[in-house]
Each structure stands twice: as structure tokens, then as C-alpha cells.
Design an enzyme around this catalytic site. Sequence first.
Site, PDB file in Angstrom:
ATOM      1  N   CYS A   9      34.452  46.333 -45.385  1.00  0.00           N
ATOM      2  CA  CYS A   9      33.155  46.778 -45.146  1.00  0.00           C
ATOM      3  C   CYS A   9      32.751  46.444 -43.894  1.00  0.00           C
ATOM      4  O   CYS A   9      33.396  45.804 -42.914  1.00  0.00           O
ATOM      5  CB  CYS A   9      32.216  45.755 -46.218  1.00  0.00           C
ATOM      6  N   ARG A  30      36.271  51.889 -40.339  1.00  0.00           N
ATOM      7  CA  ARG A  30      36.651  50.802 -41.153  1.00  0.00           C
ATOM      8  C   ARG A  30      36.859  51.259 -42.535  1.00  0.00           C
ATOM      9  O   ARG A  30      37.545  50.670 -43.323  1.00  0.00           O
ATOM     10  CB  ARG A  30      35.644  49.695 -41.272  1.00  0.00           C
ATOM     11  N   TRP A  32      33.627  49.015 -48.840  1.00  0.00           N
ATOM     12  CA  TRP A  32      34.716  49.565 -49.352  1.00  0.00           C
ATOM     13  C   TRP A  32      35.114  48.630 -50.386  1.00  0.00           C
ATOM     14  O   TRP A  32      35.255  47.370 -50.405  1.00  0.00           O
ATOM     15  CB  TRP A  32      35.814  49.163 -48.386  1.00  0.00           C
ATOM     16  N   ASN A  79      30.445  40.899 -46.133  1.00  0.00           N
ATOM     17  CA  ASN A  79      31.845  41.558 -45.863  1.00  0.00           C
ATOM     18  C   ASN A  79      32.839  40.489 -46.444  1.00  0.00           C
ATOM     19  O   ASN A  79      32.641  39.261 -46.145  1.00  0.00           O
ATOM     20  CB  ASN A  79      32.157  41.929 -44.535  1.00  0.00           C
ATOM     21  N   GLY A  80      33.840  40.831 -47.320  1.00  0.00           N
ATOM     22  CA  GLY A  80      34.621  39.662 -47.867  1.00  0.00           C
ATOM     23  C   GLY A  80      34.442  39.452 -49.309  1.00  0.00           C
ATOM     24  O   GLY A  80      34.088  40.008 -50.182  1.00  0.00           O
ATOM     25  N   GLU A 118      62.895  48.165 -44.401  1.00  0.00           N
ATOM     26  CA  GLU A 118      61.460  48.331 -43.808  1.00  0.00           C
ATOM     27  C   GLU A 118      61.351  48.259 -42.453  1.00  0.00           C
ATOM     28  O   GLU A 118      60.802  49.111 -41.656  1.00  0.00           O
ATOM     29  CB  GLU A 118      60.340  47.559 -44.668  1.00  0.00           C
ATOM     30  N   LYS A 172      60.429  51.578 -39.991  1.00  0.00           N
ATOM     31  CA  LYS A 172      59.471  51.645 -38.840  1.00  0.00           C
ATOM     32  C   LYS A 172      59.811  52.058 -37.770  1.00  0.00           C
ATOM     33  O   LYS A 172      59.175  52.682 -36.893  1.00  0.00           O
ATOM     34  CB  LYS A 172      58.900  49.963 -38.739  1.00  0.00           C
ATOM     35  N   GLU A 229      60.400  55.787 -37.803  1.00  0.00           N
ATOM     36  CA  GLU A 229      58.964  56.404 -37.961  1.00  0.00           C
ATOM     37  C   GLU A 229      58.205  56.721 -36.636  1.00  0.00           C
ATOM     38  O   GLU A 229      57.919  57.733 -36.325  1.00  0.00           O
ATOM     39  CB  GLU A 229      58.080  55.653 -38.693  1.00  0.00           C
ATOM     40  N   HIS A 277      81.822  48.687 -45.890  1.00  0.00           N
ATOM     41  CA  HIS A 277      81.943  49.899 -46.778  1.00  0.00           C
ATOM     42  C   HIS A 277      81.615  51.297 -45.800  1.00  0.00           C
ATOM     43  O   HIS A 277      81.171  52.158 -46.435  1.00  0.00           O
ATOM     44  CB  HIS A 277      81.536  49.761 -47.793  1.00  0.00           C
ATOM     45  N   LYS A 329      50.081  60.702 -43.035  1.00  0.00           N
ATOM     46  CA  LYS A 329      49.799  59.260 -43.774  1.00  0.00           C
ATOM     47  C   LYS A 329      49.799  59.539 -45.199  1.00  0.00           C
ATOM     48  O   LYS A 329      50.260  58.656 -45.880  1.00  0.00           O
ATOM     49  CB  LYS A 329      48.244  58.954 -43.191  1.00  0.00           C
TER      50      LYS A 329
END
Length: 617
Positions: A2, A27, A81, A107-108, A490, A494, A497, A513, A612
Site C-alpha cells: 500500500c 508500488r 494492495w 500500510n502493513g 535459482e 538469475k 536472465e 556425469h 515479467k
Amino acid sequence: MCGIIGYVGSRPAEEILLAGLRRLEYRGYDSAGISLLADGEIQSVRAVGNLDRLEEALADGGGGVATLAPPATIGIGHTRWATHGRVSERNAHPHCDSAGRVHVVVNGIVENYMALRESLRADGAVFSSETDAEVIAHLIATMYADDLASTVVRALGELEGFFAFVAMSLDEPDVLVAARRECPLVVGRGDGESFVASAVPAFLAHTRSVQIVENGEVVVVRADGVEILDSAGVALEREVTRIDWDEETAEKGGYETFMLKEIHEQADALAETINDRTVRGDGVDLAEEGVFDESLLHGVTRVVFVACGTAYHAGLMGRYAIEEWAGLPVEVEIASEYRYRGPIVGPTDLVIGISQSGETADTLGAMRTARERGARVVALTNVMGSQATRDADGVLYTRAGLEIGVAATKTFVAQLALVYLLALRLAELRGTLAPERLAELVRALRRLPQLVEELLGGLEERIDRIAEWCWEAPFFLYIGRHAGVPIALEGALKLKEISYVSTDAYAAGEMKHGPIAMLDESTPVVAVATSSPVLAKVLNNIDEVRARGAKVIAVSTAGDATVAPHVEATIEVPASDPMLEPLLAVVPLQLLAYRIAMRRGLNPDQPRNLAKTVTVE
Ligand code: G6P
């Protein structure tokens, strides 16, 4: 996440609040609202959708609310949000107490909102939304005697969780009182006007004089001055700093890219995802009214994760955690393969589509396939109202806030946290963990946000020194074992990408192997070597690659002296549980990819050829 803003001055507040909210749009939000105070009245207008919808509602008189005359010069605004409570006008902020005298934007998350709501209800408060935020308005109104500032100080003592809010009261028409615990809050000092907001862009057009609000502090905001109080209500000195950011830098919170900003938001994303699901302390609650019914977990005989990209790696972590803690078989499937494979799946299978966006075509397709075959289907996503949430029997939300950088960072750690939570809840329901062990893991999970915060302090410089010697290497190999495998995958993704460097990632035991043939003296090998029952085997694999001349960068656990003698460079992460340390280990790997991309002169926010959200097959 938010966005909140408050204004007090001599100009029309409505325009300033709306313009400020526009600057907070980055945001992410799904609804918005403002409250204005003038002439002994507070008027509030809220709308679902974007700010154009809010402006239309205001132009309409806000459904019966006439424009204030004279125009208000004090007010608060919010972009929401959604995290608790669906997207709807009545859940949009501002919220107010039953008499409409105290309005707040928040917010939160208020973790103890259920207990507070019950006791406030017993005292006669009437709640009008499903949000946790509304309790703050009722709490302040109930405690109010004659001073908003001291009331907010006392109210803060009653609130648990992490949040920032701004309150406005009819009884004190020239003051806003804001408070902060973890979530961001910053003050803007103008000439005869003051601002308070989640982020600097909200008021950058009006002033560049800023005061930082620290954790646990309360701010009393008036047109002609601002007072900052500590949690006991004692006034503090706080310097006014001048910000020389342009608008774009301001949106990035002063960071050079969104990706770096989002890497730094990971502690927050974790706290939002974990904290109120672990309020019990000795277990996990995943239930969310109208969103996730825990009966979906009863009688499950197998869990299947379907996902793409980074989300697939979160599923792989889910396999280690669920099998070890809950003793349930787990399969993890690339969604684009699963949907066309004719999978054997049925009513006692729990199929979980992990998708940051909730819109990835292949993940949606895989979920549909499972559903058609009678499985219970859950969406694990970051976006409320996304297609995955509509196609599923239940939704588990990560609460990472909007992610703008194409390469997923904060949403990945939030996904990991949520699969750990799911594993623990399944273990609890199935009685597969001793209560003490369960409580210990819940405590360890709750500490993760703090550990990520600690880890990030000073990490960038350390990583940049490593990037300095390896950034030109044409090929990187990533290895790990056990719960380190998803992190090796991952980390390699990254780098690929955002740096366009060729990478491979392998379970370290597989190295002999094939990939070992790729190694020579120019190859940096990144090893996830955090504590684990198989760490000794990881060290053996490290010795094998070093025997071929490769240079090893290891992510190890602070306090473990066994790794350093085997490698060229170590990056330490704080000690936690061996199953959870890999979540910490991904943070330096994100930064390594990031620093290499920057050294190669690339823009990590918009890597070539990548999107995205992939809404086509
Ligand atoms: C794209 C994004 C990745 C993401 C993947 C899955 O490839 O660039 O960051 O991991 O899609 O997206 P989802 O929204 O389903 O998590």
C-alpha cells in the site's frame, strides 16, 4: 504494497493527495481512497480500480458526498494492495471509527487485529470492513481523551505487527499523527505545509526537505512544523535532509534499479508473508476467510507443485520441506510439460500452482488439467484477483508487494516462506513433527526477516569484490545438494536472465556425469554450502572441481569454519535451520548476478527477450 500519504497546509488537499497517490502508483494497488477534513466534517471517498476511478467518484460527489466548501487543506490518502480482505470499496482505505471521527490510512499488517476487534466490539464498536487496518481507527477513537498525539503513542503500545499509518481526527482539525513499525514512513517539510508518506515521490514535486521516521516512532504533523516522538512520547531531535533525487530515482527509493530495491525489500516481503500466519507461536495457520479453507489440506495423500521459471524452484524447495517435515510424497512439475503429459492425478492430490503473477499461461493450463482430473487445486500467488486465484479451490498469497524487476527476487523468497509454512501446517495436521520441533521451526521461520536484514548489511560490497574478479567469465557452474539444489538452480537462472552469461546448475552429485567436462581454470563454480546433513559431500564435490583448476565461490553458514579452506571465496549467511538457510543463501546469489550484470553494463530491470509475465504458451 500500500501507499499512504497525508497533507496539512494551506492549499487544496484533494489535488495534492491525488497527485501524491499517482506518484505512489508504482508500488502497485487495486483500490484507492482519500479523506478530507474541513468545516467540522470529514468526507471520505473510496473506489475500486485505479486512480481514474477515484477521481470519477470524487467528481460524482463520491456517491452523495458533496465537494467540501471551503476546500479542505488537510487530508489523508491511500492506494491499497489487498492482503487481508478482498478488493472492494468497503475494504479500501481510509477506515474510520463507528462515529466517523477518526480516519486512518494503513500500510502493513496488524497481527493482533482479531483479538482487538473482539474487545473493541464488546465496547460497542461497529466494524464495516474485513480489514485488519480498521481496528486502528476504532482503537484510537476509544482511547481518545483530548490529545491525538498521546493517544497514538498509547495505541501503538496495543498494536502488534508491522505497519505504518496516518490518523486524522475531527477533534483536532489541524494535525495528522502518523506512526511507523517496520513499514516505511517519511516526512516532507514544505513552507507552511507538511507531508507524510510511504515514500518520497509522493511529495517530491512540493518539497525536497525530508525527515526520516525510525521504527517505533510517532510523528505529529502540522502545517508549520513536525514533532517526532519516541515510543514513550518523548520528543526527539531529527535533522532535515535534502534529497536531490530525480523522480525516477525516487520511485526506486534511491536505489539504482528496481531489482536492487526489491532485493532490499525481501525482509519486508518475508515478514508480511510469515508473521500473521505464525501468531500462535507453536504452529501455523493458513486459513483465510473466503480465500483459503484448511479443509483442503485434510486427507491429502500427495502434493504436486506445477510452475514455471523461478516459481518452479520454489516448488522444488517445497518437496524437500514437505517430504521431510510432513512425510508426504511430493512431485514438482514444469507446468508446460505437465499439462500435456496426461498426468495421473485425483481427488486426494493437492495440486499447487505457484505463480508470482497468477497469469502464466502454462501454469494456468497445468492447474486446469489437474482440476479436470478431480484434484484439489490451490494457487500460490502474489497477485490478488489474478486468473490463478479464480481458477483455484483456494489461494495462498505471498505478500511481497508489486515486483517490477523482470527477474523475480522478493517474490521468490516469499514463495519459499509460504511453502515452508505449508510444509509445517501439513506436518502439524498429520502429527509428523514433535510439538517442540514444530515450535522451534516456527520460531526459526519468524526470525528469517531479521536475518535477511542482517545479511544485507554490507553484503553488496563483499559481493562486488567477488564480481570484480569473475564478471568476465563466459561460463559459471552452480552446484548444491539437498535443499541447496533449488538455490543453485535459482542462482544460475538469475545470472543467465540478467547478465546473458552461460550457466549450468546441477545437483552436485551429478557433476561427475557431465558438467565436470566443462570445467577449466577460467570457470567460476558457485557452491551452496550452507549447513546440511550432506555438507561433507558438498565439500568433496568442491574439491573435485578445484582439482580441475576451477575457482569456487561458496555460500556458507556463519560460524562454520569447515568450508573456507576448500574455496577461493566464501559468502556467509546467518545460521538458521538447515532447511531454511538456503532461503538466506539465495540473497547473495541474486546480488552476485546483479553486480555482474551491472559490471557488464546491462540493465537488470529489463533483460533482453524476457517478459515479467508470460501469458502465452
Ligand atoms: C517469467 C518471469 C520469471 C518467472 C516466470 C514465472 O519467466 O521472467 O521471473 O519466474 O515467468 O512467472 P510466474 O508469474 O508464473 O511466477
